[in-house]
Design a protein around this motif. Sequence first.
Motif, short mmCIF file in Angstrom:
data_model
loop_
_atom_site.label_atom_id
_atom_site.label_comp_id
_atom_site.label_asym_id
_atom_site.label_seq_id
_atom_site.Cartn_x
_atom_site.Cartn_y
_atom_site.Cartn_z
N ASP A 135 -5.70 -3.22 -9.83
CA ASP A 135 -4.84 -4.11 -8.82
C ASP A 135 -5.98 -5.05 -8.33
O ASP A 135 -5.80 -6.16 -7.99
CB ASP A 135 -4.28 -3.28 -7.92
N GLU A 147 0.91 -1.15 0.06
CA GLU A 147 -0.09 0.06 0.01
C GLU A 147 0.75 1.24 0.07
O GLU A 147 0.65 2.33 -0.63
CB GLU A 147 -0.98 0.06 1.28
N ARG A 152 -5.25 1.62 -8.66
CA ARG A 152 -5.70 0.51 -7.52
C ARG A 152 -6.86 -0.42 -7.97
O ARG A 152 -7.12 -1.39 -7.52
CB ARG A 152 -5.95 1.13 -6.37
#
Length: 420
Positions: free
Chosen positions: A353, A334, A350
Amino acid sequence: MSFSSLVASRNRLLAGRCMSALATAMIPTTLTLAVLRATGSGEALGLVLACEMVPLLLLLPVGGVLADRIRPERVVLVADLTRCLAQGAMAVELLAGVNRVPDLAVLSAVSGAAIAFGSPAVPRLVVAVVPGADRLRVNARIGVVTSVSAVLGPALAGTLTLAVGPGWAAGLTAMVFACSAVTLGGIRTAVIGRGAGERQGRGAGFARELVEGFGEVRKRPWFLTCVLGHGVWHFMAGLFLTLGPLAAVQRLGGEAGWMIIVQSGTVGLVAGVLVAPRLRVRRPLVVVQAGAAVYLLPMVALPVAVGFGLSVVVVAVAYFVAMVGLGVLSPLWETVVAEEIPERALGRVRSFDQLISFAARPVGLAVAAPLAGMTGMAALMVTGGVLVAVANLVAVVRSPEAAPPRAAGDRGQVPVRRSA
């Protein structure tokens, strides 16, 4: 923003993420028991759970674009309020004794859509609230509360369902989501900055913004390689979490044996998250990928213990070590991503991801039994363990951290080298 405001916002962030994670962890247990009580059908349960996953996967890219257009606290507020309303409606229906599977499926789909919009906004909220120097520590704390919530949530939902019924569990989940929405939505962040050449929010279409977001991924081969490695891990975790209980119940001491394995993993995960900010890490990306690669251990330990009649402790220790690695991985990943991806594109990057992660594990859960039937459990688990290690260690070899440092102007191409 003043120091006191930063501290208050950070506290709200931690409290809100804790409540959101707790409520999220309660949903699967409540849904499972509610559907099984109403129908006793595995097919009905699969339909309801799939209705949450399908919109989640389809809408994650949309959520990523919105996360980069709108202040993250507003996105999270709407997402958690939506889940609050969905759980509240579910509670009303269950308490009224209606128990219609199509209704539960629709409400699950609403929750899945809300997760798709809310998840990409959370990393942006962390970046907006927490200065870079403190980000690893805060990510570790969020990891701890998330891990603990993942254990407490199912236990709380199961206890309430058994004691007073699934409707009350859904009602409590709705209340926790409401508290989370108010807490996270009360955070104030700055307006998203835009450069002169950026067109976000000024007429640029969704497709163009999505392509621009993927362009940020393509600029960073290390990110794409790591995400694919993490996807392999999620897939193999699906295999382990399907075949592990069967092997433990049949050959490793029954249900108690599997509970020993699961609880050792929970302890390892929390321990890894707590250790992460205390490590002096010069190459965080190497540590991240090594943390995923050690999932090889339980994948190999399980068939070895079954084949040679070893104690369940062997698998429990292997799973503990693997989950320590994953606990270290989470806050480091993170932090690295937040430092290396421009804030204006963080939501879209993200979401990519998360899409890989969310999609890979259900596939692993679904194909575990058929694959084991074709190849045998031992061959499948050992092969899977080797694949997860290779996929993640290849990312280490290809990582720019393995090469000499580049010039300072290459920021965004090479993950930072810093002491945690």
